[in-house]
Design a protein around this motif. Structure first.
Motif, short mmCIF file in Angstrom:
data_model
loop_
_atom_site.label_atom_id
_atom_site.label_comp_id
_atom_site.label_asym_id
_atom_site.label_seq_id
_atom_site.Cartn_x
_atom_site.Cartn_y
_atom_site.Cartn_z
N GLN A 164 0.82 -1.21 0.00
CA GLN A 164 0.00 0.00 0.00
C GLN A 164 0.86 1.26 0.00
OE1 GLN A 164 -2.93 -0.04 3.10
NE2 GLN A 164 -3.49 -2.17 2.74
N LYS A 167 1.36 2.49 -3.37
CA LYS A 167 0.16 2.81 -4.11
C LYS A 167 -0.37 4.16 -3.64
CE LYS A 167 -1.24 -2.02 -4.73
NZ LYS A 167 -2.27 -3.03 -4.43
N SER A 169 -2.40 7.11 -2.19
CA SER A 169 -3.55 7.31 -1.32
C SER A 169 -4.35 8.51 -1.79
CB SER A 169 -3.11 7.50 0.12
OG SER A 169 -2.24 8.62 0.24
#
Length: 501
Positions: A164, A167, A169
């Motif tokens: 995450q 990636k 936000s």
């Protein structure tokens, strides 16, 4: 962690400290210097050190240990980062004292003088917002951290959690070129290569961490001079280009089904950075921030420029523009009434009327002060005996009060100017703001504002007196109007505050 809290940005006099006795704990700082939320959370990206520090405090609350201890236990130790710490040399009795062996390794800082560099003896403390940038670490340790992130973690995080981090936000614009990845920022493509990373620094130290997932490569640079920031950027660009070459990437192009704006003058105006103070006297700091001006280039492109940069951006959709040469995207935001209110790019910008730009606010203030000085000189000349020989007692008392009020305002302004020049010379703003001189000037301005209200009330009273001519009432209105203009501007700059010494 996505910097979408909606907080204003406050820094002067508290984000850094050089006196260990003035250093606050993380909790104390967050309570003492809580910024105002100036827009709804989640609306715009505006970088916030306070937000990052607040996230660190949440970690401390949930884990039941200090943020510094948590990082040591769950990040530094597992990765073998033996020479990294969020602790600072606060004194042997402080629970967050930096280990002695690391204190001996702390680099000195340097600032350029006329022909050399002066060594800075004091340590720049940042304990109050430690999670936002208080780490002291060699690049060899930070390389271990970078390697962990690029390899997908596994040591300090579950791999799905670590994924995450890489990636986005939050995307800054709909072009998806610039984004925030839970603390890492994607805002540059050096030689066409995707870069995640972050930079930061204090007054004298500047550091860069660039992660290139597609290349399995990281670069870490730290400098210990005030001039290091630009050096870091140019060195990283040169190294990436030398090692991996340059990839030509075409920017987004408008498709046939995209509706382009018919009139680009819709976007023309003045834009100022949303990362700025708004609720207290730190608003003076915005005077150093350049305004971004947008002009219409024959309805073919927008010319977007500020002090340091200039872009020629063509529309690729109704609100999205691109500078193809620099591969920089700009997106505009409308409010519910259809007016442009913000621009988004590498940061967020508010559209403001001309009189609210820093440059024009300074100009208006200087004109007001000049008018004040003119009124003072005129009143002094008018006090010469031959001009006032037939002056009534009421007019004489009023003239003397107005002259005294303007004279004291000019003294007050001189005190403000002296405090600003003095603090700049002492490099006090990062550590000691407002200074005693500034507090004295600000407190005097409160007293002068009350005196000004009395002058205004006295002038209003004269309007009802039939024995005073209309011409005199009109002339008397000039200095009162100038004084009122000054008080309004002082209030807008939050310079009317009474300090108890």
């Amino acid at each position: 962690m996505s910097h979408m809290t909606g907080f204003e940005d406050l820094i002067l006099g508290h984000i850094f400290e050089k006196d260990v006795e003035q250093v606050l704990t993380l909790k104390e700082y967050l309570k003492a210097f809580q910024p105002k939320r100036v827009r709804p959370a989640g609306e715009l990206f505006t970088y916030s050190n306070y937000g990052s520090a607040l996230a660190g405090h949440i970690v401390a609350n949930v884990s039941g240990m200090s943020f510094e201890q948590y990082v040591e236990t769950y990040i530094f130790t597992p990765l073998g980062m033996k020479h990294s710490t969020f602790r600072e040399p606060l004194g042997e009795t402080n629970l967050l004292q930096m280990p002695h062996e690391l204190e001996l390794r702390v680099s000195k800082a340097f600032s350029p003088s006329q022909s050399s560099f002066d060594q800075i003896e004091h340590f720049t403390f940042i304990s109050g917002v430690s999670p936002a940038g208080g780490i002291s670490a060699p690049v060899t340790d930070m390389a271990k951290f970078a390697e962990e992130i690029l390899s997908g973690c596994g040591t300090i995080l579950r791999r799905e959690t670590c994924g995450q981090i890489q990636k986005p936000s939050v995307f800054f614009t709909s072009a998806n070129q610039i984004s925030m990845q839970f603390g890492f920022m994607q805002h540059r493509e050096y030689s066409g290569h995707l870069r995640l990373g972050h930079n930061g620094g204090t007054d004298y130290f500047h550091s860069e961490m660039g992660l290139y997932p597609e290349l399995n490569f990281a670069i870490l640079i730290s400098t210990n001079t005030t001039t290091g920031k630009q050096f870091n950027k140019e060195l990283e660009q040169a190294i990436v280009k030398l090692l991996f070459g340059e990839i030509a990437k075409k920017p987004l192009q408008a498709g046939d089904d995209i509706t382009l704006p018919a009139d680009l003058s819709f976007f023309v105006g003045n834009y100022i950075d949303t990362r700025r103070p708004q609720s207290n006297v730190e608003v003076l700091y915005t005077f150093t921030q350049p305004t971004t001006y947008i002009e219409n280039d024959n309805n073919k492109a927008l010319i977007i420029k500020n002090q340091n940069e200039s872009y020629r951006a063509k529309p690729i959709s109704s609100h999205l523009f691109v500078d193809e040469e620099n591969k920089r995207y700009f997106e505009f935001v409308e409010d519910s009434s259809g007016k442009i209110t913000q621009m988004k790019s590498l940061g967020s910008f508010d559209k403001v009327p001309s009189f609210k730009t820093p440059e024009n606010r300074i100009a208006i203030l200087l004109v007001t002060i000049a008018l004040l000085a003119f009124c003072f000189i005129t009143l002094l000349i008018s006090s010469i005996k031959r001009f006032v020989s037939n002056e009534s007692a009421t007019k004489k008392r009023y003239r003397r009060m107005v002259t005294l009020c303007i004279g004291l305002w000019l003294v007050n302004i001189c005190l403000f100017v002296f405090s600003i020049i003095h603090d700049l010379g002492e490099f006090a703003y990062p550590y000691d703001f407002p200074s005693p001189w500034f507090k004295a000037a600000s407190s005097l301005s409160v007293i002068m504002s009350l005196f000004s209200l009395y002058i205004l009330a006295t002038w209003i009273k004269t309007l009802r007196q039939k024995d005073i001519s209309r011409f005199y009432k009109l002339v008397a209105a000039v200095p009162v109007t100038v004084i009122t203009m000054l008080v309004i501007q002082m209030n807008n700059l939050h310079m009317l505050k009474l300090y108890i010494f």
